[in-house]
Enzyme design. Structure first.
Site, PDB file in Angstrom:
ATOM      1  CE  LYS A   1      -3.719  -2.617   0.679  1.00 46.88           C
ATOM      2  NZ  LYS A   1      -3.096  -3.949   0.842  1.00 46.88           N
TER       3      LYS A   1
ATOM      4  CE  LYS B   1      -5.999   1.012  -0.336  1.00 46.02           C
ATOM      5  NZ  LYS B   1      -5.934   0.602  -1.760  1.00 46.02           N
TER       6      LYS B   1
ATOM      7  NE  ARG C   1      -1.961  -6.495  -9.866  1.00 49.23           N
ATOM      8  CZ  ARG C   1      -2.019  -7.424  -8.923  1.00 49.23           C
ATOM      9  NH1 ARG C   1      -1.597  -8.644  -9.167  1.00 49.23           N
ATOM     10  NH2 ARG C   1      -2.502  -7.108  -7.723  1.00 49.23           N
TER      11      ARG C   1
ATOM     12  NE  ARG D   1      -7.204  -6.734 -10.460  1.00 50.31           N
ATOM     13  CZ  ARG D   1      -6.282  -6.430  -9.548  1.00 50.31           C
ATOM     14  NH1 ARG D   1      -5.805  -7.360  -8.753  1.00 50.31           N
ATOM     15  NH2 ARG D   1      -5.838  -5.195  -9.432  1.00 50.31           N
TER      16      ARG D   1
ATOM     17  NE  ARG E   1     -14.654  -6.452  -1.123  1.00 51.07           N
ATOM     18  CZ  ARG E   1     -14.652  -7.474  -0.272  1.00 51.07           C
ATOM     19  NH1 ARG E   1     -13.627  -7.637   0.551  1.00 51.07           N
ATOM     20  NH2 ARG E   1     -15.658  -8.328  -0.250  1.00 51.07           N
TER      21      ARG E   1
ATOM     22  CG  ASP F   1      -3.508  -3.579  -7.709  1.00 51.61           C
ATOM     23  OD1 ASP F   1      -3.170  -4.348  -8.631  1.00 51.61           O
ATOM     24  OD2 ASP F   1      -3.777  -3.964  -6.559  1.00 51.61           O
TER      25      ASP F   1
ATOM     26  CD  GLU G   1      -3.385  -2.438  -2.818  1.00 55.35           C
ATOM     27  OE1 GLU G   1      -2.787  -3.530  -2.976  1.00 55.35           O
ATOM     28  OE2 GLU G   1      -4.454  -2.321  -2.206  1.00 55.35           O
TER      29      GLU G   1
ATOM     30  CG  ASN H   1      -0.137  -5.880  -5.508  1.00 55.30           C
ATOM     31  OD1 ASN H   1      -0.601  -6.348  -4.480  1.00 55.30           O
ATOM     32  ND2 ASN H   1      -0.754  -4.943  -6.210  1.00 55.30           N
TER      33      ASN H   1
END
Length: 323
Positions: free
Chosen positions: A126, A161, A211, A226, A234, A274, A282, A284
């Protein structure tokens, strides 16, 4: 030259091979003639200052009825000619950190660790996005519920979050004046003891949480959007989102160009970004996914590009010694 590919992952018997990016990497490594080793979960250790693992020779096949075979477990000592794929899922808790420290010793002994252990410790998924503020939506990170509540009031609606979640778990969408906002903030901050993140809500999420995959700092040409389903906000696939492949937009490529060089510099060979709308949310680095979905939709082989980068790094030190 065949390499030893040593994979540190969650239990291989529990994966869903149609969606598992680690499995795609193993298939490609085996296709190239490399030797595969599977580290028993919890099997990393240190003896007299040297990293070792309880590992078994592994064979894989793309068959949902039986996708792996293991030989007997044995002690594996780390050194040159080895590539360690660190693919354990979060949470990045104390045990995860300890494993990266063991893999740091493996790296010192000559193994290539993907992704770099120091980077795995440094880059909270994050917070890492905030290293590139020019790419991000308005964001605040705090333990103070009043600060987070004021942020929600300022923007009217926000996503809240924890810093250590994955798969969309414990993510809240909250509006200013909402009756349960106080309890959401108390829960996320554990009464002011834990950092939580608030980001301005991006309505573009209805079109998908994209992504974008980076291989050695370079973006794959396609992303997986997504898309939330039903009454879910979400987009995470683990939360029921539908995956739809798309070519990268100009803005997607711009974001990748902002982030990619730093990831490459830090030895982060496989990274997932993301992106919602025009904003990075984000970065990852632990176990990015979506290889299998993109490969299937576009007839590509992302793991092949990753192994090209890995093999280039394995050759480079030998070239330097003989120069």
């Amino acid at each position: 030259m065949p390499l030893d590919i040593v994979v540190v992952m969650d239990p291989i018997g529990s994966i869903k091979i149609a969606k598992d990016s680690t499995f795609a990497m193993l298939l490609e490594g085996q296709r190239r003639g490399h030797r595969l080793w599977y580290v028993r979960p919890g099997g990393l250790s240190v003896r007299d200052g040297a990293a070792e693992a309880l590992a078994a020779p592994l064979q894989v096949r793309d068959d949902k009825n039986g996708w792996f075979e293991l030989d007997a477990f044995q002690t594996l000592h780390f050194g040159p000619g080895q590539v360690v794929l660190m693919r354990k899922d979060p949470p990045v808790d104390s045990e995860y950190i300890h494993d990266t420290q063991v893999l740091g010793l493996a790296q010192t002994a000559g193994a290539l660790v993907v992704n770099d252990p120091q980077g795995l410790r440094d880059y909270n998924e994050k917070l890492a996005a905030l290293l590139f503020p020019q790419c991000c939506p308005p964001t605040v990170v705090s333990r103070d519920a009043a600060t987070l509540k004021a942020f929600v009031a300022e923007h009217g609606e926000a996503v809240l979050k924890p810093l250590d979640g994955m798969g969309g778990r414990s993510i809240f969408r909250a509006r200013a004046g909402e009756a349960n906002l106080n309890v959401i903030l108390e829960t996320l901050t554990q009464g002011g003891h834990s950092l939580a993140m608030a980001q301005r809500y991006l309505p573009e999420i209805s079109d998908g949480d994209k992504r974008i995959l980076l291989v050695d700092g370079e973006p794959v040409d396609y992303c997986l959007a997504r898309i939330p389903q039903g009454d879910e906000f979400r987009g995470n696939l683990a939360a029921g989102g539908r995956g739809e492949g798309r070519p990268l937009s100009e803005r997607d490529r711009w974001i990748a160009a902002q982030v990619g060089p730093e990831m490459k510099r830090r030895g982060m060979l496989f990274v997932g970004l993301d992106v919602i709308g025009d904003y990075l949310t984000e970065v990852n680095v632990t176990s990015p996914t979506c290889i299998r979905e993109l490969d299937a939709q576009f007839g590509i082989n992302i793991a092949s590009a990753l192994f090209d980068a890995i093999e280039a790094r394995m050759v480079a030190p030998a070239t330097a010694r003989t120069a």
